[in-house]
Design a protein around this motif. Structure first.
Motif, PDB file in Angstrom:
ATOM      1  N   ALA A   1       0.922  -1.028  -0.173  1.00 42.76           N
ATOM      2  CA  ALA A   1      -0.286   0.195  -0.200  1.00 42.76           C
ATOM      3  C   ALA A   1       0.697   1.140   0.092  1.00 42.76           C
ATOM      4  O   ALA A   1       0.627   2.272  -0.707  1.00 42.76           O
ATOM      5  N   GLU A   2       1.801   1.243   0.779  1.00 38.47           N
ATOM      6  CA  GLU A   2       2.844   2.353   0.879  1.00 38.47           C
ATOM      7  C   GLU A   2       3.626   2.703  -0.502  1.00 38.47           C
ATOM      8  O   GLU A   2       3.687   3.570  -0.969  1.00 38.47           O
ATOM      9  N   TRP A   3       4.004   1.186  -1.019  1.00 34.01           N
ATOM     10  CA  TRP A   3       4.668   1.463  -2.239  1.00 34.01           C
ATOM     11  C   TRP A   3       3.839   2.082  -3.417  1.00 34.01           C
ATOM     12  O   TRP A   3       4.255   2.922  -4.040  1.00 34.01           O
ATOM     13  N   LEU A   4       2.433   1.695  -3.299  1.00 27.86           N
ATOM     14  CA  LEU A   4       1.372   2.204  -4.368  1.00 27.86           C
ATOM     15  C   LEU A   4       1.486   3.620  -4.266  1.00 27.86           C
ATOM     16  O   LEU A   4       1.245   4.455  -5.309  1.00 27.86           O
ATOM     17  N   ARG A   5       1.301   4.250  -3.026  1.00 29.20           N
ATOM     18  CA  ARG A   5       1.219   5.564  -2.703  1.00 29.20           C
ATOM     19  C   ARG A   5       2.397   6.497  -3.395  1.00 29.20           C
ATOM     20  O   ARG A   5       2.134   7.382  -3.685  1.00 29.20           O
ATOM     21  N   HIS A   6       3.605   5.969  -3.309  1.00 23.94           N
ATOM     22  CA  HIS A   6       4.802   6.466  -3.894  1.00 23.94           C
ATOM     23  C   HIS A   6       5.224   6.243  -5.119  1.00 23.94           C
ATOM     24  O   HIS A   6       6.319   6.934  -5.733  1.00 23.94           O
ATOM     25  N   LYS A   7       4.895   5.410  -5.614  1.00 24.61           N
ATOM     26  CA  LYS A   7       5.353   4.636  -7.039  1.00 24.61           C
ATOM     27  C   LYS A   7       5.429   5.807  -7.991  1.00 24.61           C
ATOM     28  O   LYS A   7       6.387   5.883  -8.840  1.00 24.61           O
ATOM     29  N   ASP A   8       4.085   6.396  -8.382  1.00 24.08           N
ATOM     30  CA  ASP A   8       4.116   7.441  -9.430  1.00 24.08           C
ATOM     31  C   ASP A   8       5.174   8.560  -9.309  1.00 24.08           C
ATOM     32  O   ASP A   8       5.836   8.828 -10.149  1.00 24.08           O
ATOM     33  N   GLN A   9       5.372   9.172  -7.991  1.00 31.75           N
ATOM     34  CA  GLN A   9       6.475  10.122  -7.731  1.00 31.75           C
ATOM     35  C   GLN A   9       7.841   9.441  -8.042  1.00 31.75           C
ATOM     36  O   GLN A   9       8.628  10.373  -8.720  1.00 31.75           O
TER      37      GLN A   9
ATOM     38  N   TYR B   1      11.540  -1.518  -5.404  1.00 31.80           N
ATOM     39  CA  TYR B   1      10.577  -2.499  -4.635  1.00 31.80           C
ATOM     40  C   TYR B   1      10.938  -3.825  -4.058  1.00 31.80           C
ATOM     41  O   TYR B   1      10.796  -4.003  -2.904  1.00 31.80           O
TER      42      TYR B   1
ATOM     43  N   GLN C   1       8.069   5.241  10.033  1.00 39.62           N
ATOM     44  CA  GLN C   1       7.217   5.229   8.977  1.00 39.62           C
ATOM     45  C   GLN C   1       7.135   6.713   8.297  1.00 39.62           C
ATOM     46  O   GLN C   1       6.908   6.836   7.201  1.00 39.62           O
TER      47      GLN C   1
ATOM     48  N   LYS D   1       9.130   7.906   2.725  1.00 38.28           N
ATOM     49  CA  LYS D   1       9.460   8.558   1.505  1.00 38.28           C
ATOM     50  C   LYS D   1      10.809   8.913   1.258  1.00 38.28           C
ATOM     51  O   LYS D   1      11.270   8.537   0.200  1.00 38.28           O
TER      52      LYS D   1
END
Length: 95
Positions: A3-11, A34, A47, A51
């Motif tokens: 979930a955290e990965w998906l939140r930051h992946k686009d950036q 990843y 946590q 980022k």
């Protein structure tokens, strides 16, 4: 972690694409990020720093990518050595 990965992946993708102008290579780098982040999740201290931790891993993976690239062709072993002129010899003696 997913979930955290998906939140930051686009950036992270945008960050990689600014440095490496090849979408396929950028995706490969993100996959490596990843994998490394998942494997080393226990090293994350808080946590709140997730980022910046992901950006640091991304930066390191990109540096590894550049280190492993060979931007030049290997010269053959049998290449002829240029003869030094007397001027070149004198310059070498001075240094």
């Amino acid at each position: 972690m997913l979930a955290e990965w998906l939140r930051h992946k686009d950036q992270l993708r945008y960050y990689v694409l600014k440095k490496i102008d090849d979408p396929d290579t950028a995706e490969d780098i993100l996959q490596d990020v990843y994998i490394k982040a998942s494997a080393n999740l226990s090293q994350l201290k808080s946590q709140d720093s997730l980022k910046s931790w992901l950006y640091r891993i991304t930066h390191n993976v990109m540096m590894d990518f550049y280190r492993t690239r060979q931007p030049y062709d290997e010269l053959p072993d049998d290449i002829a050595v240029e003869e030094l002129t007397s001027e070149d010899e004198n310059l070498q003696k001075m240094t």
